[in-house]
Design a protein around this motif. Structure first.
Motif, PDB file in Angstrom:
ATOM      1  N   VAL A   1       0.816  -1.229   0.000  1.00 10.63           N
ATOM      2  CA  VAL A   1       0.000   0.000   0.000  1.00 10.63           C
ATOM      3  C   VAL A   1       0.848   1.276   0.000  1.00 10.63           C
ATOM      4  CG1 VAL A   1      -1.959  -1.148   1.118  1.00 10.63           C
ATOM      5  CG2 VAL A   1      -0.315   0.107   2.525  1.00 10.63           C
ATOM      6  N   GLY A   2       2.183   1.133   0.016  1.00  7.75           N
ATOM      7  CA  GLY A   2       3.019   2.342  -0.098  1.00  7.75           C
ATOM      8  C   GLY A   2       3.627   2.826   1.202  1.00  7.75           C
ATOM      9  N   ASP A   3       3.912   1.907   2.138  1.00  6.05           N
ATOM     10  CA  ASP A   3       4.675   2.230   3.357  1.00  6.05           C
ATOM     11  C   ASP A   3       4.012   3.320   4.210  1.00  6.05           C
ATOM     12  OD1 ASP A   3       6.710   0.480   2.329  1.00  6.05           O
ATOM     13  OD2 ASP A   3       7.426   2.140   1.086  1.00  6.05           O
ATOM     14  N   THR A   4       2.847   3.001   4.711  1.00 13.63           N
ATOM     15  CA  THR A   4       2.146   4.005   5.524  1.00 13.63           C
ATOM     16  C   THR A   4       2.289   3.751   7.014  1.00 13.63           C
ATOM     17  OG1 THR A   4       0.122   2.714   5.429  1.00 13.63           O
ATOM     18  CG2 THR A   4       0.382   4.407   3.743  1.00 13.63           C
ATOM     19  N   TYR A   5       2.836   2.601   7.425  1.00 15.72           N
ATOM     20  CA  TYR A   5       2.855   2.252   8.855  1.00 15.72           C
ATOM     21  C   TYR A   5       4.264   2.200   9.425  1.00 15.72           C
ATOM     22  CZ  TYR A   5       1.554  -0.165  13.185  1.00 15.72           C
ATOM     23  OH  TYR A   5       1.374  -0.501  14.506  1.00 15.72           O
ATOM     24  N   PHE A   6       5.095   1.293   8.927  1.00 14.88           N
ATOM     25  CA  PHE A   6       6.458   1.143   9.470  1.00 14.88           C
ATOM     26  C   PHE A   6       7.379   2.190   8.852  1.00 14.88           C
ATOM     27  CE2 PHE A   6       4.728  -3.231   9.712  1.00 14.88           C
ATOM     28  CZ  PHE A   6       4.907  -3.473  11.062  1.00 14.88           C
ATOM     29  N   LYS A   7       8.292   2.707   9.677  1.00 16.25           N
ATOM     30  CA  LYS A   7       9.297   3.631   9.130  1.00 16.25           C
ATOM     31  C   LYS A   7      10.172   2.876   8.138  1.00 16.25           C
ATOM     32  CE  LYS A   7       9.830   6.501  13.230  1.00 16.25           C
ATOM     33  NZ  LYS A   7      10.676   6.798  14.388  1.00 16.25           N
ATOM     34  N   VAL A   8      10.451   3.488   6.997  1.00 18.38           N
ATOM     35  CA  VAL A   8      11.325   2.841   6.002  1.00 18.38           C
ATOM     36  C   VAL A   8      12.459   3.790   5.618  1.00 18.38           C
ATOM     37  CG1 VAL A   8       9.638   1.255   4.963  1.00 18.38           C
ATOM     38  CG2 VAL A   8       9.782   3.601   4.125  1.00 18.38           C
ATOM     39  N   ASP A   9      13.590   3.197   5.208  1.00 16.67           N
ATOM     40  CA  ASP A   9      14.741   4.012   4.783  1.00 16.67           C
ATOM     41  C   ASP A   9      14.847   4.073   3.266  1.00 16.67           C
ATOM     42  OD1 ASP A   9      15.425   4.318   7.446  1.00 16.67           O
ATOM     43  OD2 ASP A   9      16.723   2.545   7.451  1.00 16.67           O
ATOM     44  N   TYR A  10      14.195   3.158   2.554  1.00 19.00           N
ATOM     45  CA  TYR A  10      14.274   3.133   1.079  1.00 19.00           C
ATOM     46  C   TYR A  10      13.039   2.389   0.573  1.00 19.00           C
ATOM     47  CZ  TYR A  10      16.150  -1.541   2.037  1.00 19.00           C
ATOM     48  OH  TYR A  10      16.303  -2.825   2.488  1.00 19.00           O
ATOM     49  N   PRO A  11      12.704   2.542  -0.742  1.00 21.69           N
ATOM     50  CA  PRO A  11      11.384   2.086  -1.220  1.00 21.69           C
ATOM     51  C   PRO A  11      11.073   0.594  -1.054  1.00 21.69           C
ATOM     52  CG  PRO A  11      12.411   3.541  -2.834  1.00 21.69           C
ATOM     53  CD  PRO A  11      13.434   3.308  -1.777  1.00 21.69           C
ATOM     54  N   THR A  12      12.093  -0.283  -1.131  1.00 21.44           N
ATOM     55  CA  THR A  12      11.765  -1.719  -0.989  1.00 21.44           C
ATOM     56  C   THR A  12      12.089  -2.261   0.414  1.00 21.44           C
ATOM     57  OG1 THR A  12      13.907  -2.278  -1.928  1.00 21.44           O
ATOM     58  CG2 THR A  12      12.019  -2.278  -3.457  1.00 21.44           C
ATOM     59  N   HIS A  13      12.224  -1.359   1.357  1.00 23.29           N
ATOM     60  CA  HIS A  13      12.633  -1.772   2.712  1.00 23.29           C
ATOM     61  C   HIS A  13      11.645  -2.805   3.297  1.00 23.29           C
ATOM     62  CE1 HIS A  13      14.703  -0.117   6.605  1.00 23.29           C
ATOM     63  NE2 HIS A  13      14.660  -1.427   6.585  1.00 23.29           N
ATOM     64  N   ASN A  14      10.365  -2.507   3.185  1.00 21.86           N
ATOM     65  CA  ASN A  14       9.374  -3.442   3.750  1.00 21.86           C
ATOM     66  C   ASN A  14       9.348  -4.774   2.997  1.00 21.86           C
ATOM     67  OD1 ASN A  14       8.074  -2.437   6.122  1.00 21.86           O
ATOM     68  ND2 ASN A  14       7.109  -0.828   4.861  1.00 21.86           N
ATOM     69  N   LEU A  15       9.625  -4.739   1.689  1.00 18.64           N
ATOM     70  CA  LEU A  15       9.684  -5.990   0.923  1.00 18.64           C
ATOM     71  C   LEU A  15      10.909  -6.799   1.364  1.00 18.64           C
ATOM     72  CD1 LEU A  15       8.479  -7.781  -1.283  1.00 18.64           C
ATOM     73  CD2 LEU A  15       9.808  -6.495  -2.975  1.00 18.64           C
TER      74      LEU A  15
END
Ligand code: ADP
Ligand code: GN1
Ligand code: MG
Length: 357
Positions: free
Chosen positions: A323-337
């Protein structure tokens, strides 16, 4: 958003005058700062200031829970001969006696005493550390055994309801960013193949087999402060998600983080392995405190809970990626993946150790 930390700190009844601040820790949810203060006639002192994530938390309910639980723990710790200012969190009140400060933009802040001479580990440490962490979270459960769970708000409803987490994951697939859904095809399949894991604990929660208890719900290793010399646990922190739940959530989440040979963010998957020795060490510590209070089913489900909590966290990372990283803090676009892949590698390893559940 630029935050004027000094202005915020002025609202709290701290000892001394703030000199400077620095961002602190590696949490995914709140913004944490160490605040350095000078004092007359006394050495300088630090505090922990946190901007509480009010997007995901109802801050009134959250702080209600934290005040009740820390007051309760302080009494128990003192009665057991411990140090209530070091063995649990201590809130510094605002000048008008409140547990947190809300500024004109609606942002919410709290201050804790800084628990000095401690470390928090960001990845698998040693077996000794894991055994001590298990004992600490077991002891935490034990201290809260008689706490009346009905006094606590369910601060994030269905936080560890894996069935609901799976439904949210399905919505994320349906409504997510098309390119991201495509990029995560393999991971989506991995998750769907294991859908049958989701209801195994939540469908029995509240029964005699899996009783409802007061649980921490975010038992990552970095949510324990430890003595760097002895590796003994000093204080369990990050009490934001304390609410009624299953002991299996706490156990499994600790294994997810603590028995991974790499950090949760490691992208070289050859480094990500399940360390069964770490599992045994944590289980030994946890059971040394809690076994007499546990049901047979809880004991039997400990290995499965480790897989389930890893699976649940992975589908949360994956949904957030879609959904575009709305919850966990990310450092780069594929961080959650990347986090998802890391957690799935861990599941594969656990499954080859224990077999598919
Ligand atoms: P988050 O919910 O974002 O994970 P935490 O409450 O876990 O926030 O705090 C983030 C980090 O700050 C912790 O991992 C720990 O290193 C540090 N920390 C938090 N509270 C204290 C404290 N009272 N004393 C010392 N360090 C702390
Ligand atoms: C979050 O707050 P923090 O960083 O300790 C999250 C946990 C996840 C964890 C994954 C309130 O924990 O549920 O397991 O990230 N906390 C919340 O690292 O969602
Ligand atoms: Mg934390």
């Amino acid at each position: 958003m630029e935050i004027d930390i000094r202005k915020i700190v002025e609202h709290f009844d701290i000892d001394g005058e703030m000199v400077y601040e620095e961002p602190f820790g590696c949490g995914h949810i709140n913004d944490t700062y160490a605040i350095y203060c000078k004092r007359e006639l006394h050495p300088p002192v630090r505090y922990i200031l946190q901007r509480i994530n009010s997007e995901i938390f109802d801050v009134d309910k959250l702080m209600h829970n934290i005040c009740l639980v820390t007051d309760y723990l302080k009494e128990k710790i003192a009665a057991n001969g411990g140090d209530p200012l070091r063995s649990t969190l201590t809130l510094v009140r605002t000048r008008d006696g409140k547990s947190y400060y809300r500024d004109s933009s609606g942002s919410c802040y709290r201050i804790y005493l800084f628990i000095e001479n401690t470390v928090s580990y960001q990845s698998a440490a040693t077996r000794e550390v894991l055994e001590n962490a298990g004992r600490a979270f077991g002891n935490f459960q034990k201290l809260l055994f008689d706490f009346d769970a009905s006094k606590l708000y369910e601060v994030i409803p269905n936080f560890h309801n894996t069935v609901k987490r799976y439904e949210a994951f399905e919505r994320a697939i349906a409504e997510g960013i098309p390119d991201r859904v495509k990029a995560a095809e393999k991971e989506i399949s991995f998750a769907t193949e294991r859908k049958n894991y989701c209801d195994r604990i939540v469908s029995k929660l509240g029964s005699d087999q899996i009783p409802l208890r007061v649980t921490h719900n975010d038992t990552k290793l970095n949510n324990i402060l430890m003595d760097p010399d002895t590796n003994e646990s000093v204080c369990i922190i990050d009490l934001d998600t304390i609410m009624p739940g299953s002991l299996l959530y706490d156990f499994g989440d600790s294994i997810r983080f603590g028995a991974n040979t790499a950090t949760e963010d490691e992208t070289d998957l050859s480094k990500v392995r399940f360390d069964a020795g770490m599992y045994d060490a944590y289980a030994k510590g946890f059971l040394s405190e809690m076994e007499p209070y546990m049901t047979r089913q809880e004991i039997d489900l400990l290995p499965f809970s480790s897989v389930l909590m890893t699976y649940e966290c992975a589908i949360r990372f994956l949904s957030d990626f879609l959904v575009g990283d709305t919850y966990f803090k990310v450092d780069y676009p594929t961080h959650n993946l990347d986090r998802t892949r890391n957690q799935f590698k861990l599941i594969e390893d656990m499954e080859s150790y224990w077999g598919r559940f």
